[in-house]
Design a protein around this motif. Structure first.
Motif, PDB file in Angstrom:
ATOM      1  N   ALA A  71       0.833  -1.209   0.000  1.00 22.30           N
ATOM      2  CA  ALA A  71       0.000   0.000   0.000  1.00 22.30           C
ATOM      3  C   ALA A  71       0.862   1.251   0.000  1.00 22.30           C
ATOM      4  O   ALA A  71       0.580   2.224  -0.714  1.00 22.30           O
ATOM      5  CB  ALA A  71      -0.918  -0.015   1.224  1.00 22.30           C
ATOM      6  N   LYS A  72       1.924   1.217   0.793  1.00 19.84           N
ATOM      7  CA  LYS A  72       2.830   2.371   0.868  1.00 19.84           C
ATOM      8  C   LYS A  72       3.470   2.637  -0.498  1.00 19.84           C
ATOM      9  O   LYS A  72       3.617   3.788  -0.920  1.00 19.84           O
ATOM     10  CB  LYS A  72       3.898   2.096   1.921  1.00 19.84           C
ATOM     11  CG  LYS A  72       4.613   3.327   2.431  1.00 19.84           C
ATOM     12  CD  LYS A  72       3.695   4.179   3.267  1.00 19.84           C
ATOM     13  CE  LYS A  72       4.447   5.356   3.850  1.00 19.84           C
ATOM     14  NZ  LYS A  72       3.530   6.412   4.289  1.00 19.84           N
ATOM     15  N   LYS A  73       3.860   1.570  -1.189  1.00 20.58           N
ATOM     16  CA  LYS A  73       4.471   1.719  -2.506  1.00 20.58           C
ATOM     17  C   LYS A  73       3.503   2.338  -3.502  1.00 20.58           C
ATOM     18  O   LYS A  73       3.926   2.954  -4.492  1.00 20.58           O
ATOM     19  CB  LYS A  73       4.954   0.360  -3.017  1.00 20.58           C
ATOM     20  CG  LYS A  73       6.204  -0.150  -2.322  1.00 20.58           C
ATOM     21  CD  LYS A  73       6.645  -1.497  -2.870  1.00 20.58           C
ATOM     22  CE  LYS A  73       7.935  -1.977  -2.222  1.00 20.58           C
ATOM     23  NZ  LYS A  73       8.362  -3.301  -2.741  1.00 20.58           N
ATOM     24  N   LYS A  74       2.214   2.181  -3.277  1.00 17.63           N
ATOM     25  CA  LYS A  74       1.205   2.763  -4.156  1.00 17.63           C
ATOM     26  C   LYS A  74       0.780   4.156  -3.704  1.00 17.63           C
ATOM     27  O   LYS A  74      -0.204   4.708  -4.195  1.00 17.63           O
ATOM     28  CB  LYS A  74      -0.015   1.835  -4.239  1.00 17.63           C
ATOM     29  CG  LYS A  74       0.247   0.563  -5.033  1.00 17.63           C
ATOM     30  CD  LYS A  74      -1.018  -0.241  -5.230  1.00 17.63           C
ATOM     31  CE  LYS A  74      -0.763  -1.430  -6.154  1.00 17.63           C
ATOM     32  NZ  LYS A  74      -0.471  -1.013  -7.541  1.00 17.63           N
ATOM     33  N   GLY A  75       1.510   4.696  -2.716  1.00 13.86           N
ATOM     34  CA  GLY A  75       1.250   6.059  -2.284  1.00 13.86           C
ATOM     35  C   GLY A  75       0.121   6.207  -1.292  1.00 13.86           C
ATOM     36  O   GLY A  75      -0.394   7.316  -1.090  1.00 13.86           O
ATOM     37  N   LYS A  76      -0.268   5.111  -0.668  1.00 12.79           N
ATOM     38  CA  LYS A  76      -1.341   5.170   0.323  1.00 12.79           C
ATOM     39  C   LYS A  76      -0.762   5.396   1.719  1.00 12.79           C
ATOM     40  O   LYS A  76       0.371   5.016   1.999  1.00 12.79           O
ATOM     41  CB  LYS A  76      -2.160   3.870   0.306  1.00 12.79           C
ATOM     42  CG  LYS A  76      -2.824   3.591  -1.037  1.00 12.79           C
ATOM     43  CD  LYS A  76      -3.664   2.339  -0.997  1.00 12.79           C
ATOM     44  CE  LYS A  76      -4.210   2.010  -2.386  1.00 12.79           C
ATOM     45  NZ  LYS A  76      -5.064   3.060  -2.938  1.00 12.79           N
ATOM     46  N   ALA A  77      -1.549   6.002   2.593  1.00 12.36           N
ATOM     47  CA  ALA A  77      -1.150   6.140   3.994  1.00 12.36           C
ATOM     48  C   ALA A  77      -1.386   4.804   4.693  1.00 12.36           C
ATOM     49  O   ALA A  77      -2.301   4.064   4.341  1.00 12.36           O
ATOM     50  CB  ALA A  77      -1.959   7.238   4.666  1.00 12.36           C
ATOM     51  N   VAL A  78      -0.548   4.493   5.689  1.00 18.71           N
ATOM     52  CA  VAL A  78      -0.610   3.185   6.355  1.00 18.71           C
ATOM     53  C   VAL A  78      -0.668   3.364   7.865  1.00 18.71           C
ATOM     54  O   VAL A  78       0.146   4.088   8.454  1.00 18.71           O
ATOM     55  CB  VAL A  78       0.613   2.315   5.979  1.00 18.71           C
ATOM     56  CG1 VAL A  78       0.672   1.054   6.840  1.00 18.71           C
ATOM     57  CG2 VAL A  78       0.556   1.941   4.506  1.00 18.71           C
ATOM     58  N   GLY A  79      -1.622   2.690   8.487  1.00 25.57           N
ATOM     59  CA  GLY A  79      -1.741   2.718   9.935  1.00 25.57           C
ATOM     60  C   GLY A  79      -1.816   1.314  10.511  1.00 25.57           C
ATOM     61  O   GLY A  79      -2.412   0.414   9.903  1.00 25.57           O
TER      62      GLY A  79
END
Length: 202
Positions: free
Chosen positions: A10-18
Motif C-alpha cells: 500500500a505504501k508503494k502505491k502512495g497510500k497512507a498506512v496505519g
C-alpha cells in the motif's frame, strides 16, 4: 526471505498506512506489517524496526513486550528517530497538523499492565484510551496524509490472549470493545463520505 506485507504494498502505491492494536505493538500481529524477524520472540529486533521502519505512517499499541522500556524511554527514542510520540496524556489534543508529516508512534500502557481488559481499564480511572479512540485518531491522521487512500490494520489483540486462558468474561468484554471500534470506524467513514469507497474486512 523478506516478503512485502500488504502495508508495504500500500505504501508503494502512495497510500497512507496505519497499524493499531490494543496489545503490544511489538507483538506478532502488528509486527508482521512493519518488521521482519525469524521469530516473534525477537522483540528487541522487532522494536528496533518499529523506530526505523518507513513502511507506516501511524503505529499505535497498548504496550511493548520488549523488556526495559517505559513511557519516558520510548518517548526519547521516538524523538531521536524523528517520530511524533503520542501517549494517554496528549492523545485527545493531538491534531493531524501537529504531527507535521512525521511518522506517529503511540504507546498507551498507562496502567503498567497491557493485558488489563477494557472493563478493568475503565474501572482503573480511564487512564488508558479505548481501542475505538486510538483507532479514530489514527484514521484522522491517515486521511490527512494521502489523497490516494489508506490501509489500516486494527487488532483487538486481547480477545486472543484471554481466550488462551479461558477467561470468558474478559473475552466477551474485548469482543464488545472491538465491535464498538468497528461501529465507530463505520460512523467515521460515513461522516467523511468515504464509507462506500472503503473495504472493511473483519
Amino acid at each position: 526471505e523478506d516478503v512485502d506485507s500488504i502495508a508495504v504494498l500500500a505504501k508503494k502505491k502512495g497510500k497512507a498506512v496505519g497499524i493499531v492494536t490494543s496489545v503490544s505493538l511489538d507483538d506478532a500481529t502488528p509486527a508482521v506489517f512493519y518488521a521482519h524477524a525469524d521469530s516473534r520472540k525477537e522483540t528487541t529486533n522487532i522494536l528496533e524496526q518499529a523506530f526505523a521502519s518507513t513502511d507506516y505512517d501511524v503505529l499505535m499499541g497498548g504496550g511493548v513486550m520488549c523488556r526495559g522500556w517505559n513511557d519516558g524511554k520510548l518517548c526519547s527514542q521516538s524523538e531521536d528517530a524523528g517520530l511524533f510520540y503520542i501517549n494517554p496524556s496528549n492523545l485527545a489534543t493531538v491534531t493531524p497538523a501537529m504531527t507535521d508529516g512525521k511518522r506517529v508512534f503511540g504507546y498507551f500502557d498507562a496502567n503498567g499492565n497491557y493485558l488489563l481488559n477494557s472493563m478493568d481499564k475503565r474501572k482503573a480511572g480511564d487512564k488508558e484510551p479505548r481501542l475505538c479512540e486510538i483507532t479514530c485518531k489514527a484514521m484522522e491522521i491517515l486521511l490527512s496524509r494521502s489523497t490516494n487512500g489508506f490501509f489500516m490494520m486494527v487488532e483487538g489483540g486481547a480477545i486472543d490472549k484471554y481466550a488462551h486462558s479461558n477467561l470468558t468474561a474478559a473475552v466477551i468484554t474485548e469482543v464488545l470493545e472491538f465491535d464498538k471500534t468497528i461501529s465507530d470506524i463505520v460512523a467515521f467513514l460515513k461522516e467523511k463520505d468515504l464509507y462506500e469507497r472503503t473495504l472493511i474486512i473483519v
